[in-house]
Design a protein around this motif. Structure first.
Motif, PDB file in Angstrom:
ATOM      1  N   MET A   1       0.773  -1.068   0.000  1.00 25.12           N
ATOM      2  CA  MET A   1       0.073  -0.004   0.221  1.00 25.12           C
ATOM      3  C   MET A   1       1.106   1.245   0.117  1.00 25.12           C
ATOM      4  O   MET A   1       1.713   1.198   0.862  1.00 25.12           O
ATOM      5  CB  MET A   1      -0.783  -0.092   1.169  1.00 25.12           C
ATOM      6  N   LYS A   2       0.493   2.146  -0.912  1.00 29.06           N
ATOM      7  CA  LYS A   2       1.239   3.515  -0.893  1.00 29.06           C
ATOM      8  C   LYS A   2      -0.068   4.677  -0.603  1.00 29.06           C
ATOM      9  O   LYS A   2      -0.911   4.515  -0.985  1.00 29.06           O
ATOM     10  CB  LYS A   2       1.840   3.665  -2.216  1.00 29.06           C
ATOM     11  N   VAL A   3       0.417   5.520  -0.023  1.00 24.25           N
ATOM     12  CA  VAL A   3      -0.398   6.717   0.106  1.00 24.25           C
ATOM     13  C   VAL A   3       0.407   8.043  -0.057  1.00 24.25           C
ATOM     14  O   VAL A   3       1.530   8.166  -0.190  1.00 24.25           O
ATOM     15  CB  VAL A   3      -0.742   6.991   1.617  1.00 24.25           C
ATOM     16  N   THR A   4      -0.499   9.016  -0.480  1.00 29.15           N
ATOM     17  CA  THR A   4       0.091  10.461  -0.759  1.00 29.15           C
ATOM     18  C   THR A   4      -0.653  11.278  -0.146  1.00 29.15           C
ATOM     19  O   THR A   4      -1.904  11.198   0.047  1.00 29.15           O
ATOM     20  CB  THR A   4       0.032  10.446  -2.160  1.00 29.15           C
ATOM     21  N   VAL A   5      -0.271  12.539   0.222  1.00 24.98           N
ATOM     22  CA  VAL A   5      -1.117  13.663   0.566  1.00 24.98           C
ATOM     23  C   VAL A   5      -0.975  14.682  -0.500  1.00 24.98           C
ATOM     24  O   VAL A   5       0.037  15.312  -0.794  1.00 24.98           O
ATOM     25  CB  VAL A   5      -0.417  14.164   1.971  1.00 24.98           C
TER      26      VAL A   5
ATOM     27  N   CYS B   1      -2.044   7.885  12.664  1.00 26.25           N
ATOM     28  CA  CYS B   1      -0.757   6.763  12.324  1.00 26.25           C
ATOM     29  C   CYS B   1       0.549   7.640  12.401  1.00 26.25           C
ATOM     30  O   CYS B   1       1.026   8.113  11.166  1.00 26.25           O
ATOM     31  CB  CYS B   1      -1.340   6.636  10.930  1.00 26.25           C
ATOM     32  N   PRO B   2       1.244   7.961  13.312  1.00 31.02           N
ATOM     33  CA  PRO B   2       2.433   8.885  13.278  1.00 31.02           C
ATOM     34  C   PRO B   2       3.572   8.118  12.754  1.00 31.02           C
ATOM     35  O   PRO B   2       4.456   8.694  12.392  1.00 31.02           O
ATOM     36  CB  PRO B   2       2.463   9.083  14.859  1.00 31.02           C
TER      37      PRO B   2
ATOM     38  N   GLU C   1       1.802  -3.943   8.431  1.00 33.44           N
ATOM     39  CA  GLU C   1       1.196  -3.765   9.952  1.00 33.44           C
ATOM     40  C   GLU C   1       0.872  -2.548  10.087  1.00 33.44           C
ATOM     41  O   GLU C   1      -0.218  -2.302  11.373  1.00 33.44           O
ATOM     42  CB  GLU C   1       2.221  -4.319  11.035  1.00 33.44           C
ATOM     43  N   LEU C   2       0.600  -1.499   9.048  1.00 32.71           N
ATOM     44  CA  LEU C   2       0.412  -0.104   9.676  1.00 32.71           C
ATOM     45  C   LEU C   2      -0.782   0.218   8.433  1.00 32.71           C
ATOM     46  O   LEU C   2      -1.346   1.568   8.531  1.00 32.71           O
ATOM     47  CB  LEU C   2       1.217   0.917   9.600  1.00 32.71           C
TER      48      LEU C   2
END
Length: 63
Positions: free
Chosen positions: A1-5, A20-21, A42-43
């Motif tokens: 999984m990849k995320v972007t802001v 999710c720090p 795991e996150l």
């Protein structure tokens, strides 16, 4: 999984950092960034919770 802001949408509420720090942090300008972009398995649940709770809908999962 990849995320972007999306920095244009982020308003610096910090909800993602609270949830999710390990993945999200605020840069020097007070906007959220995903670090690292690749979310450890795991996150993933916490990262998805951050996506779902972003008031500005600035975070998204990418392929």
């Amino acid at each position: 999984m990849k995320v972007t802001v999306d920095e244009d949408r982020c308003a610096g509420h910090g909800m993602c950092l609270t949830l999710c720090p390990e993945v999200f942090e605020l840069n020097d300008d007070g906007w959220a960034v995903a670090n690292p972009e690749e979310v450890p398995a795991e996150l993933e649940s916490a990262a998805r919770e951050a996506i779902d709770n972003c008031p500005e809908r600035a975070i998204r999962e990418i392929d």
